[in-house]
Design a protein around this motif. Structure first.
Motif, short mmCIF file in Angstrom:
data_model
loop_
_atom_site.label_atom_id
_atom_site.label_comp_id
_atom_site.label_asym_id
_atom_site.label_seq_id
_atom_site.Cartn_x
_atom_site.Cartn_y
_atom_site.Cartn_z
N THR A 1 -14.17 -22.94 -8.36
CA THR A 1 -13.86 -21.78 -7.55
C THR A 1 -13.05 -22.28 -6.36
OG1 THR A 1 -15.95 -22.04 -6.40
CG2 THR A 1 -15.88 -20.43 -8.17
N PHE A 2 -12.43 -21.36 -5.65
CA PHE A 2 -11.60 -21.84 -4.55
C PHE A 2 -11.69 -20.91 -3.36
CE2 PHE A 2 -9.13 -18.61 -6.36
CZ PHE A 2 -8.24 -18.18 -5.39
N LEU B 1 -14.47 -11.78 -17.56
CA LEU B 1 -15.51 -11.22 -16.72
C LEU B 1 -15.86 -12.15 -15.57
CD1 LEU B 1 -17.75 -9.70 -19.40
CD2 LEU B 1 -17.13 -8.54 -17.30
N MET B 2 -15.42 -13.37 -15.69
CA MET B 2 -15.89 -14.37 -14.75
C MET B 2 -14.88 -14.63 -13.65
SD MET B 2 -18.86 -14.97 -15.65
CE MET B 2 -19.17 -13.37 -16.34
N ALA B 3 -15.01 -15.77 -13.03
CA ALA B 3 -14.26 -16.06 -11.83
C ALA B 3 -12.77 -15.97 -12.03
CB ALA B 3 -14.61 -17.46 -11.35
N GLY B 4 -12.10 -15.42 -11.03
CA GLY B 4 -10.64 -15.44 -11.04
C GLY B 4 -10.20 -16.59 -10.18
N THR B 5 -10.11 -17.74 -10.74
CA THR B 5 -9.81 -18.89 -9.90
C THR B 5 -8.60 -19.63 -10.42
OG1 THR B 5 -11.29 -20.20 -11.25
CG2 THR B 5 -12.19 -19.26 -9.25
N ILE B 6 -7.90 -20.21 -9.52
CA ILE B 6 -6.69 -20.94 -9.90
C ILE B 6 -6.72 -22.29 -9.20
CG2 ILE B 6 -4.28 -20.45 -10.35
CD1 ILE B 6 -4.96 -18.15 -8.09
N PRO B 7 -6.55 -23.34 -9.91
CA PRO B 7 -6.67 -24.64 -9.28
C PRO B 7 -5.44 -25.08 -8.50
CG PRO B 7 -6.37 -24.87 -11.64
CD PRO B 7 -6.35 -23.43 -11.34
N THR B 8 -4.31 -24.46 -8.69
CA THR B 8 -3.12 -24.97 -8.05
C THR B 8 -2.87 -24.32 -6.70
OG1 THR B 8 -1.90 -23.35 -9.26
CG2 THR B 8 -1.93 -25.57 -10.16
N MET C 1 -13.23 -26.03 -5.39
CA MET C 1 -14.62 -26.43 -5.27
C MET C 1 -15.34 -26.42 -6.61
SD MET C 1 -15.53 -24.36 -1.79
CE MET C 1 -15.57 -22.75 -2.52
N SER C 2 -16.21 -27.39 -6.78
CA SER C 2 -17.11 -27.31 -7.93
C SER C 2 -18.39 -28.06 -7.59
CB SER C 2 -16.47 -27.88 -9.18
OG SER C 2 -16.29 -29.25 -9.01
N ALA C 3 -19.42 -27.75 -8.32
CA ALA C 3 -20.73 -28.33 -8.03
C ALA C 3 -21.14 -29.25 -9.16
CB ALA C 3 -21.77 -27.25 -7.84
#
Ligand code: HEA
Ligand code: HEA
Ligand code: CUA
Ligand SMILES: [Cu+2]
Lengths: 316, 209, 554
Positions: free
Chosen positions: A235-236, A160-167, A209-211
């Motif tokens: 997130t990116f 349900l949450m972020a669709g983020t990919i670090p690469t 990005m991260s906080a």
């Protein structure tokens, strides 16, 4: 309907259409477009604005016309005609907005995917907090946007949450961004940490990005992109800068007292300038990791020591 | 219009004014809508639990391990027994509802008393469970959701018990409830069924799933 | 005259008043009309407080530097402004105020289904409001009316935030109780002759509103409870450092707060549908379509909440789903707007204050709706989210929509509620000032947002200063615009011209009783003589006949 009436209706509609198209193209409401995504955005924005403008003129036109033409004259105590409904008219004004709205949805979806074009819906593993999602089919990128939509939903269903990919890919400039009350820190490879964001023109940039504390949001108005920066999760953002210059980086999510002061600058450099700047930063970094505290515009800093401490731990 | 005739109708008006502000006559004016109202209200209550369940499921689906590592296993025996007690109490209270419709006040009272005891046992069991759990409210996300969900439900059981007790007390007055007038009994049992259904979902989510 | 409708009851004491005594307005009255007026007066008071807070916000923003107040206190100012305006002004005014006053009168009932519950619901809002105000002494909440964690958990104003949560829980409970009451009343208490499709459209709107409030408010309550635990007890539901997830809060919050915006506008849609026909002397155009569109908005409105979270890091499929659902809301709303315009078309517009505000409503709400559609498109929203474009959007729908509609309703029903007419000249002055002030304040904000000014900031880029000055001037025009209304309303309430029972020659049931109605609403039973919207020259004779027949013989 009388022929004359028909002609005048057509003429008026054509004029409204022309005015709307003109306004859509010449509204001048947006700041300059400094990236590829911004150009896409402006196309969509201008189109929707034109549609909205057309509805605006038509309805306000009817209201003003009624105000003048149908106002009660002195001494006229009669009622208007007792018209309760008109089925075909109602069908028309249900159908037209439905069609327009669906078209806007499809166009928006197109732009949406194009703005995040290279975002592969691969999988994610952020900060060890979340499940990885099953890998998606890489070849789907060349297909129709709709095909991608089904794919996207098929694969991210469990999450349900972020669709983020670090690469990021090879030809992508990857920069780690961390946000804190009330500053941005940009981490480049080789231990470079800066308070200003430098990116080379024409190359795809990826911000991971991260906080540290609360939610912030990264926004560059001239790029038309924004993404919340969340604590405990990555997130990116991806974009391709196009126009050399200096632009504001704005925090767009309420993050505390000095939220309004949480700003910095993004500089889109020519490739040469960018290389030169990188080299320079490399030297600074090797000398003193805390130097960036000094390099930051201090106007927004309130609790110097506190921040400096944070920054030092950030850079490690 | 009608307002202009007001002067000559003082009697009528005052009579109805009376009626309006007197609860009993006012209810006589329209059919008793209180059970309908209660059901509408319970839809809202249901949404409260729905929201909490949805939050729970989201936490669960996003977390890497659920329950988070190091959380002691939940004991199933006691909550299992508790569940059986609570679920059967729903059938018991239903008997009271049927009894009063046949005007058997005495039977209804007994069935209510039985339900009350079962509910009280449930609460006692839950308190016992709380005391013997190895995690506290703030131990981790699972523990917090566990306590908030069961706690919220427990609160509803206690409200249900209060309703049942109130009905029991009122039923001591002869003729208070009859086959034609038994809102209290009906309301308490509708509410009790609701609390029961919520528990079943809760039990499945927290203990079984 | 002869009264043969009911046998008079001889037992009643003859001293019972036929008119509501003034002091009843200050007590725990169970009369829906008293409660309605209590709601309206209370909420209008909070409007003035919220407006004063907004004025402080605007003065601060007149210059780019944070010079008037401390930036931390600025955050409290807009937080309290937003909270007061939404939870203590619009929601109580449109549902509690107009809803309570009008629904029983319009469906021919003596009162709401549960009068005492009704009074409880009202009296919950008073401590909620007082509590919220009291937080000014301890440092009020400062994390926006959205109170996103983890900021709202880590905030310095712990006590203020806790008070804020408690107030929201109180008004939330009040809304739920009111919703139960409306649903049961509208469903079960209509006079026997009135079926669903001869109900005035306001009742349809209240039905849709109440369903939304009933389903959505408890989820907010859940969110508030969890937030309270995080804030006060140290759980970590929404705090990532303890494994929690702040985005879950956003889902719960917007699951309520998007429907809440329709709770704030649907009753106003209803008011507009009541005001237009009598003042333009035409039947409402497309009754059924308007009725169904309220239900459509209600249904769709439950599935669009994540459009407030397009930048929150939600997955793509979710953004796409919510984008499509959001855009679809334009269709039923469009049906209403077009039907209203068609109602006006060809009428005999009596351009007095009620109609002016109603037409003003259509023209400004339209702008807010269209900017809403722009926001509904996910890629567009990503640029303007959390900017002044959004602030412009929601003031156009909330001020240009809800507040204009409330004014239209107040001018329309003031004679019924008080038995006095409002002064027409000052009504027009009020309208003109409000209309100009509104566009001056909120129009330029669209540009600010698109150009790059974020919301919720006390200091901003100096390039935006000139436009901000215009907004601030507009805000002063708005502040001044309330003065003629206030004076007019207070003066007329006591000294205004006596209002006839039916000054607008309107057909809905509330106009068939005295102004103000007697405590029991009607002498004898109300009579349904005509449909609610049988205006028009063709009906004239039939209508007069029907009304004459329905009168008790004199
Ligand atoms: C009364 C209150 C109200 C109303 C009625 C609306 C109505 C709508 N709103 Fe608004 N909205 C708010 C109050 C309201 N909103 C508030 C308070 C916020 C901010 C909260 C915060 O963050 O603090 C907000 C924020 C908000 C956002 C999030 C912005 C952001 O934070 O990034 C979005 C995005 O989709 C949105 C969309 C819409 C849409 C699509 C409608 C639609 O319902 C509008 C429909 C109406 C029309 C479209 C006009 C008439 C139709 C026609 C003439 C037909 C033809 C039209 C077309 C085919 C285009 N709103
Ligand atoms: C129905 C809802 C409603 C209404 C009617 C208003 C009315 C007004 N709003 Fe509000 N507003 C919100 C709901 C509303 N607002 C919400 C939900 C937010 C978001 C909060 C958040 O971000 O959390 C917001 C935020 C908001 C902001 C953005 C703050 C920020 O992001 O930093 C601004 C800025 O200009 C603003 C201005 C105004 C103004 C000038 C009015 C004017 O129309 C007010 C006019 C009325 C009066 C002025 C009162 C009458 C006059 C007197 C009592 C005399 C005394 C007056 C003086 C002392 C001058 N509002
Ligand atoms: Cu960081 Cu606002
Ligand atoms: Cu919304």
């Amino acid at each position: 309907m009388k022929k004359n009436n028909l002609i005048s209706i057509v003429v008026v509609l054509a004029m409204i259409a022309a005015a709307s198209v003109w306004y859509g193209r010449n509204n001048g409401l947006l700041p300059i477009a400094a990236g590829d995504e911004a150009t896409l955005y402006d196309g969509l924005f201008n189109t929707i604005l034109a549609i909205a403008f057309a509805f605006f003129i038509i309805i306000e036109g009817f209201l003003i016309y009624s105000l003048i033409k149908f106002r009660k004259r002195k001494g006229d105590e009669a009622d208007g005609p007792a018209i309760h409904e008109n089925l075909s008219l109602e069908i028309v004004w249900t159908a037209i907005p439905t069609v327009i709205v669906m078209w806007v949805a499809i166009y928006s979806f197109d732009v949406y995917t194009a703005m995040q074009g290279s975002q592969n819906l691969d999988g994610m593993a952020h900060g060890g907090m979340h499940h990885a999602v099953a890998a998606a089919d890489h070849n789907s990128h060349q297909q129709m946007p709709m095909a991608k939509a089904t794919l996207a939903s098929a694969n991210s269903d469990g999450v349900l949450m972020a669709g983020t990919i670090p690469t990021g890919g090879e030809d992508v400039v990857a920069i780690n961004v961390s946000a804190m009350q009330f500053a941005w820190i940009f981490n480049y490879p080789n231990e470079i940490a800066t308070a200003e964001l430098h990116v080379p023109v024409g190359k795809k940039v990826r911000l991971n990005m991260s906080a540290i504390d609360v939610i912030h949001a990264f926004w560059v108005p001239q790029l038309r992109i924004k993404q919340d920066v969340l604590p405990g999760r990555e997130t990116f953002l991806e974009f391709t800068p196009r126009v050399v210059g200096e632009y504001p980086v704005v925090c767009a999510e309420l993050c505390g007292s000095y939220h309004g002061g949480m700003r910095t600058t993004m500089i889109i450099d020519t490739p040469e300038d960018y290389e030169a700047w990188l080299r320079e930063q490399q030297e600074v970094a090797s000398k003193d990791t805390e130097a960036i505290v000094a390099a930051r515009p201090t106007s927004q800093m309130t609790e110097q020591e506190y921040l400096a401490g944070k920054v030092a731990t950030m850079v490690k | 219009m009608q307002g202009s005739i007001a002067t000559s109708t003082t009697n009528l008006e005052t009579a109805s004014h009376e009626a309006l502000h007197d609860a009993h006559t006012a209810h006589a004016e329209h059919p008793d809508l209180r059970v309908f109202g209660l059901i509408v209200f319970l839809i809202s209550e249901g949404m409260l639990f729905f929201g909490l369940f949805a939050a729970y499921l989201t936490f669960r689906s996003v977390a890497t391990a659920w329950p988070p590592e190091g959380t002691p296993e939940l004991e199933l025996l006691l909550p299992g027994i508790n569940t059986i007690i609570l679920v059967s109490s729903s059938f018991v209270i239903h008997q009271a509802d049927s009894a009063i419709k046949e005007n058997k006040v005495r039977a209804a009272q007994l069935w209510f008393l039985a339900t009350f005891v079962m509910g009280a046992v449930f609460i006692a069991g839950q308190i016992y469970e709380y005391q013997h759990l190895e995690f506290g409210l703030t131990t981790n996300l699972f523990a917090s959701t566990f306590y908030v969900l069961t706690g919220f439900h427990g609160l509803h059981v206690i409200i249900g018990l209060t309703l049942i007790a109130a009905v029991l007390v009122r039923s001591l007055k002869a003729g208070h409830y009859s086959n034609t007038s038994h809102f209290g009994i009906e309301a308490a049992s509708v509410y009790w069924h609701f609390v029961d259904i919520v528990w079943i979902i809760l039990f499945l989510l927290l203990y079984i799933l | 005259m002869t009264q043969t409708l009911t046998a008079p009851q001889s037992s009643s004491p003859a001293s019972e008043p036929s008119k509501t005594p003034w002091w009843e307005f200050f007590t725990f009255s169970v009369d829906h009309k008293v409660i309605g007026i209590q709601y309206l007066v209370t909420s209008f008071t909070f409007y003035l407080i919220g407006g004063a807070l907004a004025s402080a916000v605007r003065v601060e923003l007149a210059t780019p530097d944070p010079d008037l107040v401390d930036p931390a206190f600025y955050n409290s100012l807009f937080t309290m402004h937003g909270t007061v305006m939404i939870f203590l002004w619009i929601v109580p005014a449109v549902t509690g105020g107009f809803g309570n006053y009008l629904v029983p009168l319009m469906i021919g009932a003596r009162d709401m289904a549960f009068p005492r519950l009704n009074a409880i619901a009202f009296w919950l809002t008073i401590p909620a409001g007082l509590l919220l105000m009291s937080s000014f002494f301890v440092g009020p909440a400062s994390t926006g009316w959205t109170a996103y964690p983890p900021l709202s958990i880590l905030t310095d104003e712990h006590v203020g935030q806790a008070i804020w949560i408690l107030s929201i829980l109180l008004v939330g409970t009040s809304s739920i109780l009111a919703a139960v009451n409306f649903i049961v009343t509208i469903w079960s208490m209509r006079m026997p002759e009135m079926d669903l499709f001869s109900m005035p459209l306001f009742c349809w709107a209240m039905m849709a509103t109440s369903v939304l409030a009933l389903l959505a408010t408890p989820v907010l309550a859940g969110a508030m409870v969890l937030l309270g635990f995080d804030l006060l007890i140290g759980t970590n539901f929404f705090n990532p450092t303890g494994g929690g997830d702040p985005v879950v809060y956003q889902h719960l919050f917007w699951f309520y707060s998007h429907p809440a915006v329709y709770v704030m506008i649907l009753p106003v849609f209803g008011i507009i549908s009541e005001v237009l026909p009598p003042h333009s002397r035409k039947p409402i155009f497309g009754y059924k379509a308007i009725a169904y569109s309220s239900m459509m908005i209600c249904a769709l409105g439950l599935f669009v909440w994540a459009h407030h979270m397009f930048t929150s890091g939600t997955p793509d499929w979710l953004r796409v789903f919510f984008m499509v659902a959001t855009l679809l809301v334009a269709v039923p709303t469009g049906i209403k707007v077009f039907s209203w315009v068609a109602t006006l078309w060809g009428g005999k517009l009596r351009l007095e204050s009620p109609l002016l505000f109603a037409m003003g409503f259509i023209s400004t709400f339209l702008i807010g709706g269209l900017s809403g559609v722009m926001l509904g498109s996910a890629p567009i929203d990503i640029h303007v989210h959390d900017t002044y474009f959004v602030v412009a959007h929601f003031h156009y729908v909330l001020f240009g929509g809800s507040v204009f509609g409330i004014y239209a309703g107040l001018y329309h029903w003031f004679p019924k509620m008080t038995g006095r007419m409002l002064n027409e000249f000052w009504g027009k002055v009020h309208f003109v000032l409000t209309f100009i002030g509104m566009h001056l304040t909120f129009g330029p904000m669209h540009i600010l947002g698109l150009q790059g000014m974020p919301r919720r900031v006390a200091q901003y880029d100096p390039q935006f200063a000139p436009i901000n000055v215009i907004c601030t001037i507009g805000a002063f025009v708005l502040a001044i615009s309330t003065i003629p209304f206030l004076i007019n309303a207070i003066y007329s309430w006591f000294k205004g011209d006596q209002a006839p029972d039916n000054p607008w020659d309107a057909l809905t049931l509330e106009w068939t009783t005295a102004s103000p109605p007697i405590p029991h609403n009607w002498v004898g039973d109300p009579v349904l003589a005509t449909g609610p919207y049988d205006y028009g020259e063709d009906y004239r004779l039939a209508r007069q006949q029907a009304i004459a027949d329905s009168q008790p013989a004199v």
